[in-house]
Design an enzyme around this catalytic site. Sequence first.
Site: not given
Ligand code: PMP
Length: 324
Positions: A168
């Site tokens: 991330k």
């Molecule tokens: N894909 C991306 C690119 C994101 O930024 C997010 C948000 N964090 C998600 C998927 C979903 O991830 P999560 O369920 O861990 O929030």
Amino acid sequence: MGKVIYFNGKFVPEEKAVIPVTTHALHYGTGCYEGIRAYYNEEKKALYVFRLEDHFKRMENSVKIMHIKLPGSAKELSKIAIELLKRNFSGADVYFLNEVKKANSVYIRPLAFKSDPAIGNFNLAKVSDSFAMYCVPLGRHYAKEEGLKVNVSSWVRVSDKAIPPRGKITGSYANTCLAKTESAQSGFDEALLLDGNGNVVEGSAENFFMVKNGSLITPLTSADILAGVTRDSIIEIAKNELGIEVVERNIAREEIYGADEIFLCGTGSEIAGVVEIDGRAIGDGKVGQITGQVKKLYLEIIHGNNPKYFKWLSKVERNVKDRL
Ligand code: PMP
């Protein structure tokens, strides 16, 4: 925003958590972050943080990619997050409590980033790190119960060969912003991104699921996606609670138009049904039945109303002794 921020090892008032304009991460996107959510349960007068340590475990992987060192283990950072919530949510800060009640949840944002002055220094191993964590009351992201109208973006999702999307990494969110902006300016609610080979990968900040003939289908974690905590939770509850088969595989663009149901999911957007893509109705053009079942169960779990999944929650009770 919460009044207290954790910044480089200390809890400080919001106005003290500032960085110089020369900061590396501001120029080059050299940071990693997490998005964690805690829901307020009025009956129990408590916040429930969803899969706290799992978010920090993902952060441990992200920072490795970027040569950033976290100031503690996933367990230690989870404790700091709880302390941050206590300092902002508990005690005498009624303003924050009222904001949380109104919004129904708190978003927790840890950010680890390269902090030396930027100019001419691209060797990540030689740039020092900073760490901040703050929290902010957060309302519903996609309040649209009637479902989202989505476009396939002209922007391609960042590739593992360029900036690994499984980390991330702050810089890669320029990709998200480009897709989201194009989508909004074209009158859509959200963007769906393809990878370089034309496979459907994810929404601008959500993972993708489609339903076909009673099965849930979602891209593999080895695709160019973020391995979402919500995605992982949905796979577990769909299999174990709803008895739905989950298939992880590549998804071609053509397949999505003929899907029975589609939904996007993430910490921010929770579970958002998709009713139209590129002007084509998905299924009967309404949020689907399986989407509804998954969403109901997910909301039950994150709000602390399903004892079987308390294992995913960290409870923060309101306690005036936590007053600053
Ligand atoms: N894909 C991306 C690119 C994101 O930024 C997010 C948000 N964090 C998600 C998927 C979903 O991830 P999560 O369920 O861990 O929030």
